[in-house]
Write an enzyme that holds these catalytic residues in place. Sequence first.
Site, PDB file in Angstrom:
ATOM      1  N   ASP A 158       0.829  -1.205   0.000  1.00  0.00           N
ATOM      2  CA  ASP A 158       0.000   0.000   0.000  1.00  0.00           C
ATOM      3  C   ASP A 158       0.870   1.265   0.000  1.00  0.00           C
ATOM      4  O   ASP A 158       1.672   1.474   0.904  1.00  0.00           O
ATOM      5  CB  ASP A 158      -0.894  -0.015   1.243  1.00  0.00           C
ATOM      6  CG  ASP A 158      -2.119   0.854   1.109  1.00  0.00           C
ATOM      7  OD1 ASP A 158      -2.110   1.769   0.275  1.00  0.00           O
ATOM      8  OD2 ASP A 158      -3.096   0.628   1.849  1.00  0.00           O
ATOM      9  N   ASP A 159       0.700   2.098  -1.037  1.00  0.00           N
ATOM     10  CA  ASP A 159       1.386   3.391  -1.144  1.00  0.00           C
ATOM     11  C   ASP A 159       2.894   3.260  -1.342  1.00  0.00           C
ATOM     12  O   ASP A 159       3.650   4.172  -0.979  1.00  0.00           O
ATOM     13  CB  ASP A 159       1.132   4.267   0.095  1.00  0.00           C
ATOM     14  CG  ASP A 159      -0.266   4.842   0.148  1.00  0.00           C
ATOM     15  OD1 ASP A 159      -1.088   4.486  -0.710  1.00  0.00           O
ATOM     16  OD2 ASP A 159      -0.535   5.656   1.062  1.00  0.00           O
TER      17      ASP A 159
ATOM     18  N   CYS B 126      -6.244   4.448  -3.752  1.00  0.00           N
ATOM     19  CA  CYS B 126      -6.551   3.061  -3.409  1.00  0.00           C
ATOM     20  C   CYS B 126      -7.813   2.502  -4.053  1.00  0.00           C
ATOM     21  O   CYS B 126      -7.790   1.444  -4.677  1.00  0.00           O
ATOM     22  CB  CYS B 126      -6.662   2.950  -1.893  1.00  0.00           C
ATOM     23  SG  CYS B 126      -7.136   1.331  -1.317  1.00  0.00           S
TER      24      CYS B 126
ATOM     25  N   HIS C 244     -11.173  -2.998   0.825  1.00  0.00           N
ATOM     26  CA  HIS C 244     -11.514  -1.667   0.306  1.00  0.00           C
ATOM     27  C   HIS C 244     -12.270  -1.709  -1.022  1.00  0.00           C
ATOM     28  O   HIS C 244     -12.097  -0.838  -1.872  1.00  0.00           O
ATOM     29  CB  HIS C 244     -10.255  -0.804   0.181  1.00  0.00           C
ATOM     30  CG  HIS C 244     -10.530   0.639   0.501  1.00  0.00           C
ATOM     31  ND1 HIS C 244      -9.623   1.643   0.259  1.00  0.00           N
ATOM     32  CD2 HIS C 244     -11.626   1.244   1.049  1.00  0.00           C
ATOM     33  CE1 HIS C 244     -10.142   2.805   0.633  1.00  0.00           C
ATOM     34  NE2 HIS C 244     -11.345   2.591   1.115  1.00  0.00           N
TER      35      HIS C 244
ATOM     36  N   HIS D 111       1.394   2.237   4.129  1.00  0.00           N
ATOM     37  CA  HIS D 111       0.407   3.309   4.302  1.00  0.00           C
ATOM     38  C   HIS D 111       0.484   3.862   5.725  1.00  0.00           C
ATOM     39  O   HIS D 111       0.848   3.154   6.660  1.00  0.00           O
ATOM     40  CB  HIS D 111      -0.984   2.730   4.029  1.00  0.00           C
ATOM     41  CG  HIS D 111      -2.075   3.733   3.850  1.00  0.00           C
ATOM     42  ND1 HIS D 111      -2.564   4.514   4.879  1.00  0.00           N
ATOM     43  CD2 HIS D 111      -2.802   4.070   2.753  1.00  0.00           C
ATOM     44  CE1 HIS D 111      -3.531   5.290   4.421  1.00  0.00           C
ATOM     45  NE2 HIS D 111      -3.702   5.045   3.134  1.00  0.00           N
TER      46      HIS D 111
ATOM     47  N   ASP E 109      -0.377  -0.171  -5.079  1.00  0.00           N
ATOM     48  CA  ASP E 109      -1.711   0.241  -5.524  1.00  0.00           C
ATOM     49  C   ASP E 109      -1.696   1.642  -6.108  1.00  0.00           C
ATOM     50  O   ASP E 109      -2.577   2.009  -6.888  1.00  0.00           O
ATOM     51  CB  ASP E 109      -2.731   0.143  -4.385  1.00  0.00           C
ATOM     52  CG  ASP E 109      -2.407   1.028  -3.194  1.00  0.00           C
ATOM     53  OD1 ASP E 109      -1.237   1.480  -3.070  1.00  0.00           O
ATOM     54  OD2 ASP E 109      -3.302   1.280  -2.368  1.00  0.00           O
ATOM     55  N   ASN E 110      -0.700   2.448  -5.738  1.00  0.00           N
ATOM     56  CA  ASN E 110      -0.528   3.799  -6.278  1.00  0.00           C
ATOM     57  C   ASN E 110       0.857   4.271  -5.867  1.00  0.00           C
ATOM     58  O   ASN E 110       1.591   3.559  -5.172  1.00  0.00           O
ATOM     59  CB  ASN E 110      -1.613   4.757  -5.766  1.00  0.00           C
ATOM     60  CG  ASN E 110      -1.883   4.657  -4.282  1.00  0.00           C
ATOM     61  OD1 ASN E 110      -2.944   4.185  -3.856  1.00  0.00           O
ATOM     62  ND2 ASN E 110      -0.937   5.077  -3.457  1.00  0.00           N
TER      63      ASN E 110
ATOM     64  N   LYS F 282       1.061  10.250  -4.836  1.00  0.00           N
ATOM     65  CA  LYS F 282      -0.281   9.713  -4.677  1.00  0.00           C
ATOM     66  C   LYS F 282      -1.324  10.836  -4.797  1.00  0.00           C
ATOM     67  O   LYS F 282      -1.091  11.958  -4.385  1.00  0.00           O
ATOM     68  CB  LYS F 282      -0.387   9.045  -3.304  1.00  0.00           C
ATOM     69  CG  LYS F 282      -1.766   8.519  -2.937  1.00  0.00           C
ATOM     70  CD  LYS F 282      -1.762   7.939  -1.530  1.00  0.00           C
ATOM     71  CE  LYS F 282      -3.147   7.455  -1.126  1.00  0.00           C
ATOM     72  NZ  LYS F 282      -3.157   6.863   0.229  1.00  0.00           N
TER      73      LYS F 282
END
Length: 496
Positions: free
Chosen positions: A33-34, A71, A126, A214, A273-274, A289
Amino acid sequence: MHMSVANVVIIFSIFSSAEPYSGQPHIVFFVVDDLGWNDVGYHNSYIKTPTIDMLAKSGVRLNNYYVASHCVPSRNMLISGRHVIDIGLQHGEIGYYPRGLPLDEFTIADKLKEIGYATHLIGKWHCGCYSNHSLPHNRGFDTFFGYLGSSDDHYTHIIMSNGLADLRLNDECVGYKYFGDYSTIMYANEAKNIIAQHDENKPLFLMLAFSAVHKPIQVPDVYMQYYKSTIHDNERRTYAGMASCVDEAIANITEALENKGMLKNSVIVLTTDNGGGSVGNNWPLRGRKNSHWEGGVRGVAFVYSDLLPMDVRGTENSELMHITDWFPTLVKLGGGNPCERKNLYGVDQWEMIRGMEPSARGEVLIALDTTRKASEEYRTGPFKYDKFDITTFAAIKMGKWKLLTGDSTYRNFWDMPDPEYGVIDDEDFDDTRMVRLYDLVDDPSERTDVSEERQDIVHEMLAKLDGYEKAAVPPQMQTKPRLDNHVLECMGPWID
């Protein structure tokens, strides 16, 4: 939970010469994540991720791979193979609204389960949680151990914004059982248990969507010690420790696969995811992001597998790929039919990954949000009469060209190589300009707008955006929240 680099080397020497597997491969899919472009060791020597580096450098690194800027769109596109403009999730977060992946959509777990896979999701979902029908264990996954929202405290597993517990084992709220356990280690232990109990003769699909890196920026002190002499900013040092903890988790899961005799028959994928957020680093890419600059949407990703030909292992692949492509690629690899009733945006890219064919796509719609427009007064210049409204927040990649329209003021900078020294501001940036075109082959850092010089390309790409806009479904409603936080103790369904 520790695995030394030496042990990783031994494992790789054991299976690197194994014969290709002819049956259904096990699929282990990691989502970090991130994770920023410059937040892995093979892009940045300051970051200690030896297992990720070894997997990436022994597999195929995807260097022209696109995700969404945040996300919700990324995860819903990944899980469904559909573009968010086709499922109504092109605008905003899910929040506490009755929104999510439509219940008539197939998930990648649905399609793999149909062809005999055991399917497990660990970590972040999510993709909607307003109804029991929208929970992951009712959407193709045999088991779910993780959280439903956007971010939790890594130790308490409580949503910081409202105090709700957010850790589930299928239908059961289990946050109190794991209170104080660090998320990355907790999820890795669950993955190891699943692998240890798995019948190795049955194909496995294991998706581990880490909550790291994240926010909140938290990690056990031992991982921060790796950086005590190289990173002096406390938050960045903690963030780097989070990346190292994720790496150790992947090392331990890789070891569990090898101990079970499954690694040689596995396909391992890692993706972000980003792009990296405020503590991450995306050098030399522009932005972060939540922006459509490369730093927000060009993702870290690779594939490792003995199914890959020897001559592509350890290579970089610059063919165009999108996060929706994993759905058809992996379902077809497992022997299934990814399409059936729905027209996917994703395309099968396995032969491209194997180095046998060029990319099956010539373009990527990065984003199109018709609900977000700049003031009409900015619709000026040579493109003001195009059918597509240039004040619309959108981005598209076609070949080497990337077009951004609308308000692009967010994240107008480049991260410094050493993030402790901040960012490089674009002092000449004109935030009233609604059209920007970049040649990403010659200008991968998006420093020179060539929209005036190549108006022919801009008109062509605006016509593409117009076609996408006409085909898009309306965004799912985001009106009054349907969830009263005070009536729940644990995040989960609130509509029958």
